[in-house]
Design a protein around this motif. Sequence first.
Motif, PDB file in Angstrom:
ATOM      1  N   ALA A 283       0.912  -1.194  -0.042  1.00 25.69           N
ATOM      2  CA  ALA A 283      -0.042   0.034  -0.009  1.00 25.69           C
ATOM      3  C   ALA A 283       0.824   1.081  -0.025  1.00 25.69           C
ATOM      4  N   TRP A 284       1.704   1.310   0.668  1.00 28.69           N
ATOM      5  CA  TRP A 284       2.662   2.335   0.764  1.00 28.69           C
ATOM      6  C   TRP A 284       3.457   2.625  -0.578  1.00 28.69           C
ATOM      7  N   LEU A 285       3.857   1.465  -1.215  1.00 27.50           N
ATOM      8  CA  LEU A 285       4.675   1.454  -2.404  1.00 27.50           C
ATOM      9  C   LEU A 285       3.851   2.193  -3.422  1.00 27.50           C
ATOM     10  N   ILE A 286       2.314   1.824  -3.613  1.00 31.49           N
ATOM     11  CA  ILE A 286       1.628   2.404  -4.393  1.00 31.49           C
ATOM     12  C   ILE A 286       1.322   3.874  -4.095  1.00 31.49           C
ATOM     13  N   LEU A 287       1.164   4.421  -2.811  1.00 30.73           N
ATOM     14  CA  LEU A 287       1.189   5.746  -2.716  1.00 30.73           C
ATOM     15  C   LEU A 287       2.388   6.379  -3.114  1.00 30.73           C
ATOM     16  N   VAL A 288       3.423   5.914  -2.762  1.00 34.04           N
ATOM     17  CA  VAL A 288       4.806   6.740  -3.086  1.00 34.04           C
ATOM     18  C   VAL A 288       4.888   6.694  -4.558  1.00 34.04           C
ATOM     19  N   GLN A 289       4.546   5.665  -5.462  1.00 35.83           N
ATOM     20  CA  GLN A 289       4.524   5.696  -6.701  1.00 35.83           C
ATOM     21  C   GLN A 289       3.723   6.744  -7.472  1.00 35.83           C
ATOM     22  N   ALA A 290       2.799   6.919  -6.588  1.00 32.74           N
ATOM     23  CA  ALA A 290       1.762   7.871  -7.322  1.00 32.74           C
ATOM     24  C   ALA A 290       2.333   9.288  -7.497  1.00 32.74           C
ATOM     25  N   LEU A 291       3.489   9.469  -6.741  1.00 30.41           N
ATOM     26  CA  LEU A 291       4.189  10.865  -7.044  1.00 30.41           C
ATOM     27  C   LEU A 291       4.617  10.914  -8.232  1.00 30.41           C
ATOM     28  N   ASP A 292       4.982   9.762  -9.173  1.00 28.42           N
ATOM     29  CA  ASP A 292       5.275   9.613 -10.378  1.00 28.42           C
ATOM     30  C   ASP A 292       4.377  10.269 -11.459  1.00 28.42           C
ATOM     31  N   GLY A 293       3.256  10.569 -10.958  1.00 30.86           N
ATOM     32  CA  GLY A 293       2.091  11.430 -11.653  1.00 30.86           C
ATOM     33  C   GLY A 293       2.343  13.024 -11.873  1.00 30.86           C
ATOM     34  N   ILE A 294       2.971  13.259 -10.412  1.00 39.44           N
ATOM     35  CA  ILE A 294       3.487  14.697 -10.557  1.00 39.44           C
ATOM     36  C   ILE A 294       4.442  15.055 -11.474  1.00 39.44           C
ATOM     37  N   SER A 295       5.436  13.997 -11.421  1.00 38.50           N
ATOM     38  CA  SER A 295       6.654  14.231 -12.305  1.00 38.50           C
ATOM     39  C   SER A 295       6.226  14.058 -13.778  1.00 38.50           C
ATOM     40  N   ALA A 296       5.482  13.186 -14.126  1.00 39.66           N
ATOM     41  CA  ALA A 296       5.055  13.039 -15.416  1.00 39.66           C
ATOM     42  C   ALA A 296       4.355  14.040 -16.069  1.00 39.66           C
ATOM     43  N   ALA A 297       3.410  14.597 -15.120  1.00 45.77           N
ATOM     44  CA  ALA A 297       2.654  15.921 -15.607  1.00 45.77           C
ATOM     45  C   ALA A 297       3.495  17.119 -15.942  1.00 45.77           C
ATOM     46  N   GLY A 298       4.585  17.186 -14.854  1.00 44.88           N
ATOM     47  CA  GLY A 298       5.512  18.185 -15.350  1.00 44.88           C
ATOM     48  C   GLY A 298       6.304  18.203 -16.370  1.00 44.88           C
ATOM     49  N   LEU A 299       7.122  17.045 -17.177  1.00 49.76           N
ATOM     50  CA  LEU A 299       7.709  16.923 -17.985  1.00 49.76           C
ATOM     51  C   LEU A 299       6.901  16.737 -19.110  1.00 49.76           C
ATOM     52  N   GLY A 300       5.732  15.963 -19.015  1.00 53.64           N
ATOM     53  CA  GLY A 300       4.999  15.704 -20.434  1.00 53.64           C
ATOM     54  C   GLY A 300       4.255  17.050 -20.945  1.00 53.64           C
ATOM     55  N   VAL A 301       3.981  18.108 -19.708  1.00 54.52           N
ATOM     56  CA  VAL A 301       3.436  19.203 -20.338  1.00 54.52           C
ATOM     57  C   VAL A 301       4.618  20.308 -20.914  1.00 54.52           C
ATOM     58  N   LEU A 302       5.854  20.296 -19.752  1.00 50.17           N
ATOM     59  CA  LEU A 302       6.737  21.564 -20.170  1.00 50.17           C
ATOM     60  C   LEU A 302       7.707  21.097 -21.389  1.00 50.17           C
ATOM     61  N   LEU A 303       7.927  20.264 -21.641  1.00 43.58           N
ATOM     62  CA  LEU A 303       8.838  19.464 -22.849  1.00 43.58           C
ATOM     63  C   LEU A 303       8.462  20.104 -24.040  1.00 43.58           C
ATOM     64  N   PRO A 304       7.177  19.790 -24.291  1.00 44.35           N
ATOM     65  CA  PRO A 304       6.838  20.619 -25.661  1.00 44.35           C
ATOM     66  C   PRO A 304       6.578  21.881 -25.539  1.00 44.35           C
ATOM     67  N   LEU A 305       6.209  22.286 -24.584  1.00 44.76           N
ATOM     68  CA  LEU A 305       6.064  23.861 -24.210  1.00 44.76           C
ATOM     69  C   LEU A 305       7.472  24.383 -24.203  1.00 44.76           C
ATOM     70  N   LEU A 306       8.287  24.122 -23.536  1.00 42.30           N
ATOM     71  CA  LEU A 306       9.665  24.853 -23.672  1.00 42.30           C
ATOM     72  C   LEU A 306      10.172  24.733 -25.061  1.00 42.30           C
ATOM     73  N   ALA A 307      10.096  23.441 -25.512  1.00 45.22           N
ATOM     74  CA  ALA A 307      10.283  23.666 -27.405  1.00 45.22           C
ATOM     75  C   ALA A 307       9.770  24.538 -28.128  1.00 45.22           C
ATOM     76  N   ALA A 308       8.558  24.780 -27.867  1.00 44.30           N
ATOM     77  CA  ALA A 308       7.908  25.962 -28.504  1.00 44.30           C
ATOM     78  C   ALA A 308       8.367  27.311 -28.141  1.00 44.30           C
ATOM     79  N   ASP A 309       8.571  27.569 -26.770  1.00 43.60           N
ATOM     80  CA  ASP A 309       9.423  28.880 -26.416  1.00 43.60           C
ATOM     81  C   ASP A 309      10.653  29.029 -27.221  1.00 43.60           C
ATOM     82  N   LEU A 310      11.353  27.779 -27.086  1.00 39.86           N
ATOM     83  CA  LEU A 310      12.780  28.209 -27.378  1.00 39.86           C
ATOM     84  C   LEU A 310      13.073  28.281 -29.240  1.00 39.86           C
ATOM     85  N   THR A 311      12.185  27.748 -29.847  1.00 40.54           N
ATOM     86  CA  THR A 311      12.232  27.966 -31.296  1.00 40.54           C
ATOM     87  C   THR A 311      11.139  28.838 -31.916  1.00 40.54           C
TER      88      THR A 311
END
Length: 379
Positions: A283-311
């Motif tokens: 149960a603790w492992l599942i709760l901790v792994q849920a933090l990956d959703g925060i990281s994935a949202a950050g990189l998933g949204v910001l990667l193409p957004l920064l590419a758009a900014d920089l180009t």
Amino acid sequence: MSNVQTGFGPFIAVYLTAQAWTELEIGLALSVGAFVTMVMQVPAGALVDATPNKRLAAAAALLAIAISALLLALWPETLPVMVSEVLHGFASCVLGPSIAAISLALVGREHLGERLGRNARYAAVGSGVAAGLLGAAGAWLSGASVFWLTALLCAPSLVALATIRRADLHPPEPQEREAGAMRGLGTLLRDRGVLVFALCCGLFTLSNAAMLPLAGTQVTRNAGDEANLIIAACIIAPQLIMALIAPGVGRLAESRGRRIALLIGFAALPVRGLLLMLVEGPAWLILVQALDGISAAGLGVLLPLLAADLTRGTNRFNLCLGLFGLAVGIGGTLSTTLAGLAVEWFGAATAFAMLAGVGLLSVLAVLLAMPETRGRAAA
């Protein structure tokens, strides 16, 4: 897109194992696919940049993925499987930038952050639904049915793509003239923002990629037959978190700046690594792994957004995406190897601590070296 891509995850290993493939043969086939996906990021990005019809590029990639799925279903032998992996790897490199380019043309740069957040939400929901459908088909019908269904899912994807009308797409902004993809690549490699964020992407996946496989190994040893259910929950929990917060991450990036949204996503990574070193219960492992959703949202949204900014003002958006994708691929490839060596030499706790340390380096890189690009985009 995420529905279609879900079939090419762990299902391939399960399917080929049932076809009496050895672990070495399966590993070789998956390595071929991973290698093609990594090395074709930049060429595929340049190809999408050079293609005026992004919808056609996305449709061609979807058809190629359908063909690769059918090859797996019909001929689970060495040559067809290798061809399928190569075809899928290149098609995936074209499909991702094509979707990002279509999103940019639909809403313009001013609203791209929120649009990318919505994209990430639908991708997370689609991955979760498809995992359930494909898992049920593989369990109750046959292993090959996973890939028949994957090919079938390309049809509604193509229908959805066809409903985007040319009139819905904004005309491109005025762009500087370029002599070719190689000159554009050289210009990108001289841009400090591009290089720093590529480093951030590499450090991020160097920390992130091995965490769940390493945790899965520990769970399998301790939980026995329940391990598959626990790992499934560890995959679904981050998808739910990502679906909930991704649009908010996009709005935050548009209103408060890119760096704050990046820092929130990246900061969850070292915290998760340290907690995985300490927790033991499922149960603790599942709760901790849920933090990956925060990281994935950050990189998933910001990667193409920064590419758009920089180009902005150039025709290098997808080429820049390819560079960032290459950095992600290199980090992910090194991550599992280094984590495996750390476990063998020092133990799992030390390996998690090492991954958390690399995650902290990625946070420091964003905090100390990454320039804010929202003002650059506005300019």
